[in-house]
Scaffold this motif. Structure first.
Motif, PDB file in Angstrom:
ATOM      1  N   ASP A  35      10.283   4.692   3.190  1.00 24.04           N
ATOM      2  CA  ASP A  35      11.424   5.358   2.562  1.00 24.04           C
ATOM      3  C   ASP A  35      12.639   4.438   2.519  1.00 24.04           C
ATOM      4  OD1 ASP A  35       9.880   7.630   2.209  1.00 24.04           O
ATOM      5  OD2 ASP A  35      10.653   8.637   3.999  1.00 24.04           O
ATOM      6  N   ALA A  38      12.126   1.305   0.092  1.00 25.90           N
ATOM      7  CA  ALA A  38      12.094   1.731  -1.308  1.00 25.90           C
ATOM      8  C   ALA A  38      13.505   1.850  -1.886  1.00 25.90           C
ATOM      9  CB  ALA A  38      11.347   3.052  -1.440  1.00 25.90           C
ATOM     10  N   ASN A  58       3.569  -2.888  -4.792  1.00 27.93           N
ATOM     11  CA  ASN A  58       4.512  -1.821  -5.099  1.00 27.93           C
ATOM     12  C   ASN A  58       5.166  -1.397  -3.798  1.00 27.93           C
ATOM     13  OD1 ASN A  58       2.053  -1.269  -7.146  1.00 27.93           O
ATOM     14  ND2 ASN A  58       4.004  -0.793  -8.113  1.00 27.93           N
ATOM     15  N   ILE A  60       7.010   1.775  -2.296  1.00 27.88           N
ATOM     16  CA  ILE A  60       7.177   3.187  -2.630  1.00 27.88           C
ATOM     17  C   ILE A  60       7.521   4.008  -1.386  1.00 27.88           C
ATOM     18  CG2 ILE A  60       5.672   3.099  -4.664  1.00 27.88           C
ATOM     19  CD1 ILE A  60       3.403   4.222  -2.963  1.00 27.88           C
ATOM     20  N   ASN A  63       6.508   9.983   0.229  1.00 37.50           N
ATOM     21  CA  ASN A  63       6.114  11.109  -0.622  1.00 37.50           C
ATOM     22  C   ASN A  63       5.414  10.645  -1.897  1.00 37.50           C
ATOM     23  OD1 ASN A  63       6.975  13.066   1.156  1.00 37.50           O
ATOM     24  ND2 ASN A  63       9.001  13.221   0.247  1.00 37.50           N
ATOM     25  N   LYS A  64       5.833   9.524  -2.461  1.00 42.30           N
ATOM     26  CA  LYS A  64       5.166   9.013  -3.654  1.00 42.30           C
ATOM     27  C   LYS A  64       3.761   8.536  -3.312  1.00 42.30           C
ATOM     28  CE  LYS A  64       5.588   6.201  -7.727  1.00 42.30           C
ATOM     29  NZ  LYS A  64       6.448   5.381  -8.557  1.00 42.30           N
ATOM     30  N   ARG A  67       1.479  11.407  -3.343  1.00 38.96           N
ATOM     31  CA  ARG A  67       1.158  11.865  -4.706  1.00 38.96           C
ATOM     32  C   ARG A  67       0.129  10.947  -5.377  1.00 38.96           C
ATOM     33  NH1 ARG A  67       6.734  12.380  -5.049  1.00 38.96           N
ATOM     34  NH2 ARG A  67       6.853  10.650  -6.533  1.00 38.96           N
ATOM     35  N   VAL A  68       0.344   9.628  -5.310  1.00 44.92           N
ATOM     36  CA  VAL A  68      -0.565   8.714  -6.013  1.00 44.92           C
ATOM     37  C   VAL A  68      -1.933   8.646  -5.338  1.00 44.92           C
ATOM     38  CG1 VAL A  68       1.295   7.358  -7.041  1.00 44.92           C
ATOM     39  CG2 VAL A  68       0.250   6.580  -4.919  1.00 44.92           C
ATOM     40  N   ASP A  71      -3.978  11.175  -7.025  1.00 47.14           N
ATOM     41  CA  ASP A  71      -4.009  11.068  -8.484  1.00 47.14           C
ATOM     42  C   ASP A  71      -5.301  10.380  -8.937  1.00 47.14           C
ATOM     43  OD1 ASP A  71      -3.530  10.327 -11.206  1.00 47.14           O
ATOM     44  OD2 ASP A  71      -1.371  10.423 -10.837  1.00 47.14           O
TER      45      ASP A  71
END
Length: 167
Positions: A35, A38, A58, A60, A63-64, A67-68, A71
């Motif tokens: 966090d 980022a 990346n 990030i 929380n992201k 999500r990914v 996905d």
């Protein structure tokens, strides 16, 4: 998403990770999950500069990542996840990231931390997170690079009187 390596290292991405672990884990991408980082443009630039050629990175927030991970567009992606502290690893696993072991590289010494190996210093919050992880059957192994012998962090925590011996 195939998490090939989850590594806790307060330094995140550095020479050993960039040159050794990326090859050893055979990953397509490095995900620095933090966090704080980022939101920090300077640290993101430094991380990108430390990334080996041909490897994508990346940065990030947690929380992201959650999500990914779920996905389907990223189902075939082979990743190395880097976090700064044991609590972040616990948060990821509590939220559904599936792994069997965690590699712990380095946790920097500072006031209120106790050295348990030559590269790992812990505080009470770290010990509680490691206990939570251990109690879920996750192997806690320490290695600087993939060719080093695996060492059991749980054993080091026991030997230093930070956790109780289990029967």
């Amino acid at each position: 998403m195939d998490v090939r390596l989850l590594r806790i290292d307060s330094r995140l991405l550095h020479g050993q990770v960039a040159t050794n672990w990326v090859k050893a884990a055979k990953v397509d991408r490095i995900l620095v999950v933090s966090d704080g980082v980022a939101k920090d443009e300077l640290r993101k630039v430094l991380i990108r500069q430390a990334t080996p050629p041909g490897t994508k990175v990346n940065v990030i927030p947690i929380n992201k990542m959650l999500r990914v991970y779920q996905d389907v567009r990223f189902a075939g992606l082979k990743v190395m996840v880097l976090v700064e502290c044991p609590l972040d690893a616990q948060r990821l696993i509590e939220s559904g990231i599936r792994i069997n072991s965690i590699n712990i590289g380095s946790l920097s010494f500072s006031m209120g931390r106790r050295m348990v190996t030559d590269t790992i210093a812990v505080n009470q919050t770290d010990v509680e997170a490691f206990t939570w992880l251990h109690n879920r059957g996750i192997q806690l192994e320490t290695r600087k690079v993939s060719t080093d012998s695996k060492r059991d962090l749980w054993k080091a925590l026991r030997e230093n009187g930070l956790v109780k011996k289990t029967v």
